[in-house]
Enzyme design. Structure first.
Site, PDB file in Angstrom:
ATOM      1  N   ASN A   8       0.866  -1.176   0.000  1.00 43.84           N
ATOM      2  CA  ASN A   8       0.000   0.000   0.000  1.00 43.84           C
ATOM      3  C   ASN A   8       0.908   1.234   0.000  1.00 43.84           C
ATOM      4  O   ASN A   8       1.509   1.566   1.021  1.00 43.84           O
ATOM      5  CB  ASN A   8      -0.891  -0.031   1.251  1.00 43.84           C
ATOM      6  CG  ASN A   8      -1.886   1.123   1.291  1.00 43.84           C
ATOM      7  OD1 ASN A   8      -1.835   2.015   0.435  1.00 43.84           O
ATOM      8  ND2 ASN A   8      -2.764   1.108   2.256  1.00 43.84           N
ATOM      9  N   ARG A  92      -2.818  -2.111  -3.280  1.00 36.90           N
ATOM     10  CA  ARG A  92      -3.997  -1.277  -3.091  1.00 36.90           C
ATOM     11  C   ARG A  92      -3.885  -0.117  -4.069  1.00 36.90           C
ATOM     12  O   ARG A  92      -2.888   0.614  -4.060  1.00 36.90           O
ATOM     13  CB  ARG A  92      -4.047  -0.751  -1.660  1.00 36.90           C
ATOM     14  CG  ARG A  92      -5.178   0.197  -1.450  1.00 36.90           C
ATOM     15  CD  ARG A  92      -5.364   0.534   0.010  1.00 36.90           C
ATOM     16  NE  ARG A  92      -6.600   1.257   0.174  1.00 36.90           N
ATOM     17  CZ  ARG A  92      -6.682   2.559   0.427  1.00 36.90           C
ATOM     18  NH1 ARG A  92      -5.592   3.283   0.569  1.00 36.90           N
ATOM     19  NH2 ARG A  92      -7.853   3.130   0.557  1.00 36.90           N
ATOM     20  N   HIS A 181     -13.219   2.975   0.153  1.00 39.02           N
ATOM     21  CA  HIS A 181     -13.201   1.916   1.184  1.00 39.02           C
ATOM     22  C   HIS A 181     -13.802   0.626   0.623  1.00 39.02           C
ATOM     23  O   HIS A 181     -14.289  -0.216   1.364  1.00 39.02           O
ATOM     24  CB  HIS A 181     -14.024   2.285   2.442  1.00 39.02           C
ATOM     25  CG  HIS A 181     -13.485   3.419   3.237  1.00 39.02           C
ATOM     26  ND1 HIS A 181     -14.308   4.317   3.873  1.00 39.02           N
ATOM     27  CD2 HIS A 181     -12.220   3.776   3.552  1.00 39.02           C
ATOM     28  CE1 HIS A 181     -13.573   5.206   4.523  1.00 39.02           C
ATOM     29  NE2 HIS A 181     -12.299   4.903   4.341  1.00 39.02           N
ATOM     30  N   ARG A 242     -12.950  15.403   7.689  1.00 41.37           N
ATOM     31  CA  ARG A 242     -13.775  15.728   6.515  1.00 41.37           C
ATOM     32  C   ARG A 242     -15.198  16.063   6.932  1.00 41.37           C
ATOM     33  O   ARG A 242     -15.762  15.424   7.826  1.00 41.37           O
ATOM     34  CB  ARG A 242     -13.821  14.558   5.530  1.00 41.37           C
ATOM     35  CG  ARG A 242     -12.494  14.207   4.907  1.00 41.37           C
ATOM     36  CD  ARG A 242     -12.687  13.218   3.766  1.00 41.37           C
ATOM     37  NE  ARG A 242     -11.426  12.664   3.332  1.00 41.37           N
ATOM     38  CZ  ARG A 242     -11.056  11.387   3.506  1.00 41.37           C
ATOM     39  NH1 ARG A 242     -11.878  10.529   4.092  1.00 41.37           N
ATOM     40  NH2 ARG A 242      -9.885  10.982   3.086  1.00 41.37           N
ATOM     41  N   GLU A 386      -8.115  -5.038   5.420  1.00 45.37           N
ATOM     42  CA  GLU A 386      -7.945  -4.716   3.998  1.00 45.37           C
ATOM     43  C   GLU A 386      -6.768  -5.465   3.376  1.00 45.37           C
ATOM     44  O   GLU A 386      -6.826  -5.871   2.221  1.00 45.37           O
ATOM     45  CB  GLU A 386      -7.785  -3.213   3.818  1.00 45.37           C
ATOM     46  CG  GLU A 386      -9.089  -2.488   4.111  1.00 45.37           C
ATOM     47  CD  GLU A 386      -9.004  -0.983   3.945  1.00 45.37           C
ATOM     48  OE1 GLU A 386      -9.098  -0.511   2.817  1.00 45.37           O
ATOM     49  OE2 GLU A 386      -8.854  -0.287   4.968  1.00 45.37           O
TER      50      GLU A 386
END
Ligand code: AMP
Length: 400
Positions: A8, A92, A181, A242, A386
């Protein structure tokens, strides 16, 4: 024994895990930081051995991949004898645009699409591509698989992904909702279906991935029908920094009043809003904000209440969109650990017949059904993973 290396890449970082796929166990994991910056460092954690740190010059990601391979093969800290033991590498990749609805073995076309999506994922896609090319250079001939964070959202119907703006922007620039996601939502919804013995073809599942970044997805039979993030990860829930959903006119209003431009305003909405903004800069971290709320800080109290409220509204909307829901699943840092959040969200769901078990709801970091046997909807905690999801996709596609 199939071993998959999961990579990643960020612009100056590279996270990795080497996973033994026969037992789905992590053989080693680690992180390269400050790549291309002074003071770069590798932290390597081999399973069952002490972790080690090495400060070394990593001028680019290619050098970082070479350092990772050296650490994995190191006589003292290593977990394999030779890089040939690695069957494949899973990467990823943030954005696959509208082209990829599944993971895929990387070739020149895949790299072209990742490059074409630089505009859509300006922080991540360039780094993801650099990571792939670094692995190609360091391990020639090994299959590299791209696992896209947007792939899960590709099964959304048009009515869910189209914005109500002039159609030409979709045609010219691909402006639509993509969702993010995705690797986590796909993994967690699949695990929930298996764990709770739901119908794999028909189960209606809502996954609340609540972490520093947060999103909700609705899926039927493991296929996404809607998800809360949009063209970028800014849309949807209230997150650490956010704002989530917002009237776009706010952007124009604040820009005019404060004399700032749209780019600066978007930076505020991405990095200085959410929990951090609502608490006047106190913290973006759920633990800090909930503690402050408990200590009587009024801004923190509103931030926490608003986050629960908005999550509950999405659950309500997605229940309507699917005409029902069989399971609601909490995952990621907040979802896996914070009973107050689960209780705060589920307090709005009495009308669905949701009933939480007062003890089980307190579980931390473990999979568990947290609703009572009488509850009309199963509520669960399923930890996301993940890296394992990327490794599984890679193994399946490469057939190793
Ligand atoms: P993630 O982005 O998935 O790593 O999640 C990070 C978020 O999880 C942060 O807001 C943390 O405050 C929150 N978190 C982690 N552990 C806990 C915990 N034990 N209780 C409450 N929130 C937690």
């Amino acid at each position: 024994m199939a071993k998959v290396l999961v990579i990643n890449c960020g612009s100056s970082s590279l996270k990795y895990q080497l996973i033994d796929m026969d037992h789905e166990s992590v053989l080693a994991k680690g992180l390269c930081e400050r790549i291309g910056i002074e003071g770069s460092k590798l932290t390597h954690n081999p399973a069952g051995k002490p972790s080690y740190e090495k400060e070394c010059d990593m001028k680019d990601h290619r050098v970082a991949v070479e350092m990772v391979l050296a650490a994995l093969q190191d006589p003292e800290h290593g977990v394999i004898e030779h890089a040939d033991e690695i069957s494949a590498i899973g990467h990823r990749v943030l954005h696959g645009g509208t082209v990829y609805s599944d993971s895929i073995v990387v070739d020149a076309d895949v790299k072209r699409v990742i490059r074409e999506c630089f505009d859509l994922g300006p922080l991540h896609n360039p780094a993801n591509l650099i990571g792939i090319e670094a692995c190609e250079a360091a391990m020639p001939g090994k299959p590299n698989v791209a696992v896209f964070d947007t792939a899960f959202g590709m099964s959304m119907p048009e009515k869910a992904y189209m914005y109500a703006i002039p159609h030409e922007y979709y045609e010219k620039y691909g402006i639509r909702r993509y969702g993010f996601h995705g690797t986590s939502h796909k993994f967690v919804s699949g695990e929930a279906i298996r764990y709770a013995n739901l119908d794999p073809e028909k189960a209606k599942v809502i996954v609340c991935h609540l972490g520093n970044g947060s999103s909700v997805s609705a899926s039927i039979g493991g296929k996404c029908v809607d998800t809360s993030m949009g063209l970028t990860p800014l849309e949807g829930l209230i997150m650490g920094t956010r704002s989530g959903d917002l009237d776009p006119a706010v952007v124009q209003f604040i820009c005019n009043k404060e004399g700032i431009d749209v780019n600066e305003m978007l930076n505020i909405l991405n990095k200085k809003s959410g929990f951090l903004g609502m608490t006047n800069g106190l913290s973006s971290d759920n633990r800090d904000v909930s503690q402050a709320a408990k200590d009587g800080n009024p801004l923190a109290k509103v931030a926490i209440e608003a986050a629960h409220y908005r999550t509950a509204k999405y659950i309500g909307a997605y229940t309507a969109a699917m005409n029902g829901v069989d399971a609601i699943v909490f995952t990621a840092g907040i979802g896996e650990n914070d009973a107050d959040t689960r209780i705060g969200v589920c307090q709005y769901l009495g009308y669905l017949g949701v009933e939480l078990d007062a003890e089980k709801v307190k579980v931390r970091g473990e999979r568990m059904v947290i609703s009572t046997p009488n509850s009309k909807v199963k509520v669960m905690v399923i930890p996301t993973n993940e890296e394992l999801a990327i490794a599984r996709e890679t193994k399946e596609i490469v057939g190793c």
